[in-house]
Design a protein around this motif. Structure first.
Motif, PDB file in Angstrom:
ATOM      1  N   UNK A  86     -12.308  13.890  11.846  1.00  0.00           N
ATOM      2  CA  UNK A  86     -11.809  15.167  12.348  1.00  0.00           C
ATOM      3  C   UNK A  86     -10.295  15.295  12.325  1.00  0.00           C
ATOM      4  N   UNK A  87      -9.589  14.235  11.967  1.00  0.00           N
ATOM      5  CA  UNK A  87      -8.127  14.292  11.960  1.00  0.00           C
ATOM      6  C   UNK A  87      -7.596  14.969  10.699  1.00  0.00           C
ATOM      7  N   UNK A  88      -6.322  15.394  10.778  1.00  0.00           N
ATOM      8  CA  UNK A  88      -5.631  16.027   9.656  1.00  0.00           C
ATOM      9  C   UNK A  88      -4.320  15.284   9.446  1.00  0.00           C
ATOM     10  N   UNK A  89      -4.098  14.814   8.227  1.00  0.00           N
ATOM     11  CA  UNK A  89      -2.859  14.118   7.871  1.00  0.00           C
ATOM     12  C   UNK A  89      -2.266  14.815   6.662  1.00  0.00           C
ATOM     13  N   UNK A  90      -1.108  15.456   6.877  1.00  0.00           N
ATOM     14  CA  UNK A  90      -0.418  16.155   5.798  1.00  0.00           C
ATOM     15  C   UNK A  90       0.937  15.483   5.597  1.00  0.00           C
ATOM     16  N   UNK A  91       0.947  14.483   4.732  1.00  0.00           N
ATOM     17  CA  UNK A  91       2.146  13.712   4.460  1.00  0.00           C
ATOM     18  C   UNK A  91       1.762  12.380   3.864  1.00  0.00           C
ATOM     19  N   UNK A  92       2.756  11.588   3.543  1.00  0.00           N
ATOM     20  CA  UNK A  92       2.527  10.299   2.902  1.00  0.00           C
ATOM     21  C   UNK A  92       2.392   9.185   3.932  1.00  0.00           C
ATOM     22  N   UNK A  93       1.628   8.168   3.567  1.00  0.00           N
ATOM     23  CA  UNK A  93       1.431   6.994   4.411  1.00  0.00           C
ATOM     24  C   UNK A  93       1.883   5.763   3.632  1.00  0.00           C
ATOM     25  N   UNK A  94       2.707   4.956   4.291  1.00  0.00           N
ATOM     26  CA  UNK A  94       3.151   3.680   3.730  1.00  0.00           C
ATOM     27  C   UNK A  94       2.817   2.621   4.771  1.00  0.00           C
ATOM     28  N   UNK A  95       1.903   1.691   4.419  1.00  0.00           N
ATOM     29  CA  UNK A  95       1.483   0.679   5.383  1.00  0.00           C
ATOM     30  C   UNK A  95       0.803  -0.489   4.669  1.00  0.00           C
ATOM     31  N   UNK A  96       0.533  -1.554   5.424  1.00  0.00           N
ATOM     32  CA  UNK A  96      -0.186  -2.707   4.877  1.00  0.00           C
ATOM     33  C   UNK A  96      -1.669  -2.433   4.783  1.00  0.00           C
ATOM     34  N   UNK A  97      -2.184  -1.534   5.618  1.00  0.00           N
ATOM     35  CA  UNK A  97      -3.605  -1.216   5.598  1.00  0.00           C
ATOM     36  C   UNK A  97      -3.854   0.212   6.036  1.00  0.00           C
ATOM     37  N   UNK A  98      -4.949   0.776   5.551  1.00  0.00           N
ATOM     38  CA  UNK A  98      -5.304   2.141   5.925  1.00  0.00           C
ATOM     39  C   UNK A  98      -6.823   2.228   6.088  1.00  0.00           C
TER      40      UNK A  98
END
Length: 120
Positions: A86-98
């Motif tokens: 149900x979440x909304x993510x509008x942008x980039x993600x930089x991480x070790x895990x997703x």
């Protein structure tokens, strides 16, 4: 009485409650929970939790992020980002895990970083 909630391996001590709006810079050593609206720059050495009704419009730098609401902006996480159903993510993600659950709207790019990068 000093009551702290443990989440993601660390204390969650800063909360922006429902029906609360904040514009500016928010920095904390421990975790942050957003159930209201935040706009600006957000940084924590702990976990960011965006509740189901929470809205974050910010550049975000955290250890971990658990997103249940809406984020507009980029997230850089030292460890992992979890996008809950149900979440909304509008942008980039930089991480070790997703981690991306079913029924998530994700409009952006993801880049994996850290020890597991090819060539490291």
């Amino acid at each position: 009485m000093d009551k702290k909630v443990e989440i993601g391996g660390g204390p969650l001590s800063t909360t922006l409650a429902k029906d609360t709006k904040w514009n500016g810079t928010l920095k904390a050593e421990s975790g942050i929970r957003i159930d209201g609206e935040f706009e600006g720059h957000l940084e924590t050495g702990g976990t960011l939790v965006v509740g189901k009704g929470g809205l974050v419009k910010a550049e975000v730098k955290v250890k971990d992020a658990i997103i249940g609401g809406k984020v507009e902006g980029n997230i850089t996480a030292a460890s992992k980002v979890e996008l809950q159903s149900g979440s909304v993510m509008m942008g980039d993600i930089k991480s070790r895990g997703i981690i991306i659950d079913n029924d998530v709207f994700f409009d952006g790019m993801s880049k994996m970083t850290g020890q597991n990068e090819p060539g490291k």
